[in-house]
Design a protein around this motif. Structure first.
Motif, short mmCIF file in Angstrom:
data_model
loop_
_atom_site.label_atom_id
_atom_site.label_comp_id
_atom_site.label_asym_id
_atom_site.label_seq_id
_atom_site.Cartn_x
_atom_site.Cartn_y
_atom_site.Cartn_z
N GLY A 201 0.80 -1.21 0.00
CA GLY A 201 0.00 0.00 0.00
C GLY A 201 0.83 1.27 0.00
N LEU A 206 1.02 1.83 -6.94
CA LEU A 206 -0.13 1.00 -6.59
C LEU A 206 -1.21 1.84 -5.92
CD1 LEU A 206 -1.47 -1.76 -6.36
CD2 LEU A 206 -0.22 -2.12 -4.21
N LEU A 210 -5.06 2.18 -7.15
CA LEU A 210 -6.19 1.88 -6.27
C LEU A 210 -7.13 3.06 -6.14
CD1 LEU A 210 -4.37 -0.05 -3.40
CD2 LEU A 210 -5.87 -1.01 -5.15
N SER A 211 -6.56 4.25 -6.01
CA SER A 211 -7.41 5.45 -5.90
C SER A 211 -8.23 5.67 -7.17
CB SER A 211 -6.54 6.68 -5.62
OG SER A 211 -5.88 6.55 -4.38
N GLN A 214 -10.92 2.92 -7.39
CA GLN A 214 -11.94 3.04 -6.35
C GLN A 214 -13.03 4.03 -6.75
OE1 GLN A 214 -12.54 1.32 -3.77
NE2 GLN A 214 -14.20 2.57 -2.95
N ILE A 220 -12.37 -1.18 -6.23
CA ILE A 220 -11.34 -2.18 -6.06
C ILE A 220 -10.99 -2.43 -4.60
CG2 ILE A 220 -9.42 -0.54 -6.25
CD1 ILE A 220 -9.62 -4.11 -7.73
N ARG A 221 -11.05 -1.39 -3.77
CA ARG A 221 -10.70 -1.58 -2.37
C ARG A 221 -11.72 -2.43 -1.64
NH1 ARG A 221 -9.62 4.39 -2.67
NH2 ARG A 221 -7.39 4.63 -2.97
N ALA A 224 -11.08 -5.93 -2.68
CA ALA A 224 -9.89 -6.47 -2.01
C ALA A 224 -10.22 -6.88 -0.59
CB ALA A 224 -8.78 -5.42 -2.03
N ASP A 258 -5.45 -0.15 6.99
CA ASP A 258 -6.15 1.02 6.47
C ASP A 258 -5.82 2.25 7.29
OD1 ASP A 258 -8.06 2.41 4.85
OD2 ASP A 258 -9.46 2.29 6.51
N ASP A 276 -6.12 3.69 2.00
CA ASP A 276 -5.66 2.83 0.92
C ASP A 276 -6.50 1.59 0.69
OD1 ASP A 276 -2.07 3.22 0.73
OD2 ASP A 276 -3.71 4.46 0.07
N LEU A 277 -7.20 1.12 1.70
CA LEU A 277 -7.98 -0.09 1.50
C LEU A 277 -9.46 0.21 1.37
CD1 LEU A 277 -6.32 -2.78 3.73
CD2 LEU A 277 -6.32 -2.59 1.26
#
Length: 286
Positions: A201, A206, A210-211, A214, A220-221, A224, A258, A276-277
């Protein structure tokens, strides 16, 4: 494909919608929605009027719901709360709960009402952060001293009860020593997974991907987090542990990683960034 009907599941879904809706029309009635949902479930279920049968769709949704409930409980679990005098009081309170529950279990066992007094003691001592936190939020006492003490006590009770159930009452067989060893290995894998997620993360590329994903329909988070939940449940099952332990620890890993990544990417003078998650539960740095 088996012949299934969704009438029973429909009744449960209607209750899930109706309970908070009724309380919304009666704001002076200070009853959490979850309490009304539980009471309604007892009334219409097999132990009450018998309007709802536990068929295959209900069993599947119940299994998934239990996994997500423990996952949400893990999300609310903050290891930083488990320190200081509040934690010692929570541990003492849980020990007293186990002792009282064991006394009740022994009494019921002597009367022939239960087969395992210790199982009843663990069941009576258990709680659920997934239920406690919404009640505290609805009453506006989540940030109060009493609310934080309640969350700490519930965290201790949640974790201790799940570990005891996995070690002593697992339905997969094996000895307690063997399950303790499996639990240690499983815990090690959980820690390694958390470290890998935290390291990944922190990768700028990456994080940017992810951002970007999302903010699209990919979410995507969230995906995941669901993958991690299913993976930990499957891994716990392979190790002969209770699947609820895997679901709970998946929530803990998501919450900790997170929070840490959110705090690492956040600078005090700037507006808080997304974690991030996922934005399911925002990172907390306090």
């Amino acid at each position: 494909m088996p012949d299934v009907e969704f009438v029973n599941l429909l009744i449960i879904a209607v209750i899930a919608v109706t309970a908070p809706l009724l309380l919304g029309f009666a704001p002076r009635l200070r009853v959490p929605a979850v309490v009304l949902e539980i009471v309604a479930g007892i009334v219409v279920g097999p132990s009450g009027l018998g309007w709802v049968e536990i068929d295959l769709p209900v069993q599947i949704v119940a299994l998934l719901g239990l996994a997500f409930l423990l996952f949400l409980a893990g999300l609310e679990f903050d290891p930083r709360r488990l320190r200081g005098p509040t934690t010692w009081r929570a541990l003492l309170g849980y020990a007293i709960s186990i002792a009282v529950g064991l006394g009740v279990g022994l009494g019921f066992g002597a009367a022939g009402w239960v087969r395992d007094p210790l199982l009843l003691a663990v069941a009576l001592s258990a709680t659920s952060l997934g239920l406690v936190v919404p009640v505290l939020k609805d009453t506006g006492r989540l940030g109060s001293a009493a609310g934080q003490s309640t969350i700490t006590a519930a965290s201790v009770a949640d974790f201790a009860a799940i570990v005891l159930l996995s070690l002593v009452f697992s339905t997969t067989g094996g000895t307690v020593t063997g399950r303790a060893g499996a639990l240690a290995v499983f815990a090690g894998l959980v820690v390694v997974t958390g470290l890998v997620l935290a390291f990944a993360g922190r990768s700028g590329r990456l994080g940017d991907v992810l951002s970007r994903l999302q903010d699209t329909t990919a979410e995507i988070r969230v995906r995941a987090a669901v993958v991690l939940l299913v993976a930990f449940v499957a891994l716990a099952e392979q190790f002969g542990l209770e699947t609820i332990l895997g679901a709970f620890l998946a929530g803990v890993v998501v919450s900790v990683v997170d929070r840490e990544l959110g705090c690492a990417r956040r600078s005090p003078p700037r507006r808080p960034q997304r974690t991030d998650l996922g934005n399911v539960f925002p990172g907390r740095c306090d």
